[in-house]
Structures are given as C-alpha cells and as structure tokens.
Design a protein around this motif. Structure first.
Motif, PDB file in Angstrom:
ATOM      1  N   HIS A  12      26.778  37.188  27.837  1.00  0.00           N
ATOM      2  CA  HIS A  12      26.130  36.164  27.018  1.00  0.00           C
ATOM      3  C   HIS A  12      26.604  36.171  25.568  1.00  0.00           C
ATOM      4  CE1 HIS A  12      23.306  35.092  30.210  1.00  0.00           C
ATOM      5  NE2 HIS A  12      23.205  36.383  30.465  1.00  0.00           N
ATOM      6  N   ARG A  13      27.557  37.040  25.246  1.00  0.00           N
ATOM      7  CA  ARG A  13      28.080  37.170  23.878  1.00  0.00           C
ATOM      8  C   ARG A  13      26.950  37.327  22.863  1.00  0.00           C
ATOM      9  NH1 ARG A  13      32.958  36.502  22.297  1.00  0.00           N
ATOM     10  NH2 ARG A  13      32.302  35.643  20.287  1.00  0.00           N
ATOM     11  N   LEU A  14      26.217  38.440  23.016  1.00  0.00           N
ATOM     12  CA  LEU A  14      25.083  38.722  22.152  1.00  0.00           C
ATOM     13  C   LEU A  14      25.167  40.149  21.612  1.00  0.00           C
ATOM     14  CD1 LEU A  14      22.253  37.177  24.345  1.00  0.00           C
ATOM     15  CD2 LEU A  14      22.991  36.307  22.116  1.00  0.00           C
ATOM     16  N   PRO A  15      24.603  40.404  20.437  1.00  0.00           N
ATOM     17  CA  PRO A  15      24.564  41.776  19.913  1.00  0.00           C
ATOM     18  C   PRO A  15      23.684  42.668  20.791  1.00  0.00           C
ATOM     19  CG  PRO A  15      24.120  40.178  18.174  1.00  0.00           C
ATOM     20  CD  PRO A  15      24.047  39.438  19.474  1.00  0.00           C
ATOM     21  N   MET A  16      23.947  43.961  20.735  1.00  0.00           N
ATOM     22  CA  MET A  16      23.123  44.967  21.414  1.00  0.00           C
ATOM     23  C   MET A  16      22.816  46.057  20.410  1.00  0.00           C
ATOM     24  SD  MET A  16      23.833  47.069  24.962  1.00  0.00           S
ATOM     25  CE  MET A  16      25.220  48.052  24.396  1.00  0.00           C
ATOM     26  N   LYS A  17      21.565  46.512  20.369  1.00  0.00           N
ATOM     27  CA  LYS A  17      21.222  47.546  19.391  1.00  0.00           C
ATOM     28  C   LYS A  17      20.169  48.492  19.937  1.00  0.00           C
ATOM     29  CE  LYS A  17      19.299  46.621  15.475  1.00  0.00           C
ATOM     30  NZ  LYS A  17      18.405  47.789  15.425  1.00  0.00           N
ATOM     31  N   LEU A  18      20.169  49.708  19.384  1.00  0.00           N
ATOM     32  CA  LEU A  18      19.127  50.672  19.703  1.00  0.00           C
ATOM     33  C   LEU A  18      17.883  50.325  18.905  1.00  0.00           C
ATOM     34  CD1 LEU A  18      21.099  54.062  19.622  1.00  0.00           C
ATOM     35  CD2 LEU A  18      20.739  52.505  21.563  1.00  0.00           C
ATOM     36  N   LEU A  35      33.543  36.268  14.009  1.00  0.00           N
ATOM     37  CA  LEU A  35      32.293  36.733  14.607  1.00  0.00           C
ATOM     38  C   LEU A  35      31.388  35.530  14.854  1.00  0.00           C
ATOM     39  CD1 LEU A  35      31.286  39.905  12.533  1.00  0.00           C
ATOM     40  CD2 LEU A  35      32.211  39.818  14.857  1.00  0.00           C
ATOM     41  N   SER A  36      30.912  35.413  16.074  1.00  0.00           N
ATOM     42  CA  SER A  36      30.055  34.274  16.406  1.00  0.00           C
ATOM     43  C   SER A  36      29.232  34.600  17.642  1.00  0.00           C
ATOM     44  CB  SER A  36      30.906  33.026  16.662  1.00  0.00           C
ATOM     45  OG  SER A  36      30.090  31.923  17.011  1.00  0.00           O
ATOM     46  N   TRP A  37      27.949  34.293  17.585  1.00  0.00           N
ATOM     47  CA  TRP A  37      27.075  34.414  18.752  1.00  0.00           C
ATOM     48  C   TRP A  37      25.857  33.538  18.520  1.00  0.00           C
ATOM     49  CZ3 TRP A  37      27.991  38.808  15.622  1.00  0.00           C
ATOM     50  CH2 TRP A  37      26.944  39.159  14.767  1.00  0.00           C
ATOM     51  N   ASN A  38      25.065  33.362  19.549  1.00  0.00           N
ATOM     52  CA  ASN A  38      23.937  32.440  19.525  1.00  0.00           C
ATOM     53  C   ASN A  38      22.749  33.057  18.784  1.00  0.00           C
ATOM     54  OD1 ASN A  38      22.022  30.482  20.020  1.00  0.00           O
ATOM     55  ND2 ASN A  38      22.284  30.479  22.236  1.00  0.00           N
ATOM     56  N   PRO A  65      16.722  29.930  18.747  1.00  0.00           N
ATOM     57  CA  PRO A  65      15.549  30.408  19.497  1.00  0.00           C
ATOM     58  C   PRO A  65      15.767  30.379  21.008  1.00  0.00           C
ATOM     59  CG  PRO A  65      14.882  28.885  17.764  1.00  0.00           C
ATOM     60  CD  PRO A  65      16.377  28.814  17.851  1.00  0.00           C
ATOM     61  N   GLU A  66      16.748  29.614  21.470  1.00  0.00           N
ATOM     62  CA  GLU A  66      16.989  29.486  22.915  1.00  0.00           C
ATOM     63  C   GLU A  66      17.862  30.615  23.457  1.00  0.00           C
ATOM     64  OE1 GLU A  66      17.509  26.853  20.756  1.00  0.00           O
ATOM     65  OE2 GLU A  66      15.491  26.079  21.205  1.00  0.00           O
ATOM     66  N   ALA A  67      18.412  31.443  22.602  1.00  0.00           N
ATOM     67  CA  ALA A  67      19.290  32.522  23.068  1.00  0.00           C
ATOM     68  C   ALA A  67      18.526  33.469  23.985  1.00  0.00           C
ATOM     69  CB  ALA A  67      19.854  33.289  21.880  1.00  0.00           C
TER      70      ALA A  67
END
Length: 236
Positions: free
Chosen positions: A228-234, A74-77, A80-82
């Motif tokens: 962008h390989r980033l988490p998404m959440k409600l 598991l890896s993502w940015n 602060p620049e993400a």
C-alpha cells in the motif's frame, strides 16, 4: 512496556485515529463486562488538517535531504481514506528477532537459549552495529523505529514529525532482509507465517519461538507497508 507496530498514514497515527491490538482487546473486554452499556466513543477528534500539514512539511524537508539517494520523490497517501494496519509484538518478541538476525550474521557466536535481559547490549548485536561492518539485516538490527515506503540501502538518523531523533529505514529493504533471514534460517512459507502471525506463543516461549513469531508478524506488516506504499513505525 507494550510494543505495537503500525502501518498507515502518519496523519492518522499522530491524530490518534487508530487503535492498538492491546487497546482494542481491553475496550472489547470492558464493553462485554458492561452488558447493555454503549461502547466508548473513542479518542476525541483532533485537528487533522493541522497534523496533516505538519506531516507533509516534514516529508518535504526529508525528501529534499534524501533527494540525491532517491529514485523518485517521497510520496504516500496521507488522506483520511488511507488504509491502516497494526499488530502487537512485544519487546521480547522484537528483541528476539533482532538478536536472531544478529546471530545469523555472527556465526562464530552461539545463540542463547533465552532472550538476554539486556539484549540490546548483546555481543552479536554490538558486532552487527560496529563501524565498518556491512550488516545483511541493517534495517532490522540498527535500532530503526520508522520505515518509509521507498528503497534505501542505508539507515539514517533524523527528526520524526514530533521532533524526536529516530533511526529511519526503508520498508522495502526491510521486507527483503526479513525474507533473506527467513530463507537462511527457518525457511517458513507464506501460509506458515500467516498462521503463526494469527496466534500467540503460550507460556514462556524460547528465544527461537519468540523470534519466529515476531518474524511472522513483522513480515506481514512490512508486506502491507510495501503493497500500500505506507510508512511503518514502532509504537510504544
């Protein structure tokens, strides 16, 4: 209760360094109403380093638990620049999309004309979540609140960064399942969905209109999460 969808680093999310569409609209309206007054300073700065350390510790723990099922760590940015993205959906829109998916895989049941008040107890959704049923849209209908930028063919329950028990899924799998749902029902192309995501249903939209709108919004954000390989959440 408002429902927004956030895509970005979890450090930014928990530090409050983002703004929902609802909050931004309210702030802009207040600012316009107070002509000549400076804009509000926004949320106070929080301890980003402490929050980031908590997020990274949480991710390492989750990575260790999921290791047998992952093709890569598991890896993502989390810097602060993400980049980050958000949009408003509302519970009626999200509920309509979830039920639309459930009815798509329960063809013996008839879709309602309007979203049932207690839609989370709807017969189609109950069937799609029954033990032993292999849902084609599991990362949408299984009460997922957090989607990680990795490939998983299952959802699972775990503690989030705040220690809440939530259902976790995969943004990659969600995006594929949304595309499959669209192909099986509306067959909207990318231009149509992009235009739909920029608008808002007027009046009292039908079950299908609300579901199509939510599909456009969620598909767009899932696409950003994958790109962008980033988490998404409600967020609610």
């Amino acid at each position: 209760m408002a429902l927004n969808v956030y895509v970005g680093s979890l450090t930014r999310y928990y530090a409050g360094g983002w703004e929902s569409v609802t909050d931004r609209t309210g702030r802009e309206r207040r600012w316009k109403a107070e002509a000549g007054q400076p804009r509000a300073a926004g949320v106070p700065k929080k301890d980003h380093e402490r929050i980031q350390a908590s997020v990274l510790t949480w991710r390492r723990t989750l990575d260790s638990a999921l290791a047998p099922h992952l093709t890569e760590p598991l890896s993502w940015n989390e810097s602060p620049e993400a980049p980050w993205f958000t949009d408003w959906m509302g519970w009626d829109g999200f509920g309509s999309l979830v039920l639309w998916a459930a009815y798509a895989e329960q063809p013996t049941l008839s879709r309602p004309a309007v979203l049932p008040r207690d839609w989370d107890d709807d017969a189609a959704l109950v069937r799609s979540n029954a033990d032993g049923f292999h849902s084609r849209f599991s990362h949408l209908v299984r009460n997922v609140e957090l989607w990680l930028p990795t490939t998983l063919d299952f959802t699972f329950e775990a503690e989030d960064v705040d220690g809440r028990r939530v259902i976790v899924g995969s943004s990659t799998t969600l995006r594929c399942q949304l595309a499959e749902l669209n192909a099986a029902t509306w067959k909207m192309d990318e231009d149509e969905m992009s235009a739909l995501a920029r608008g808002r249903p007027e009046g009292d939209p039908s079950f299908e209109v609300s579901a199509r709108q939510a599909m456009a919004v969620l598909s767009g954000l899932a696409g950003q999460a994958v790109k962008h390989r980033l988490p998404m959440k409600l967020d609610y």
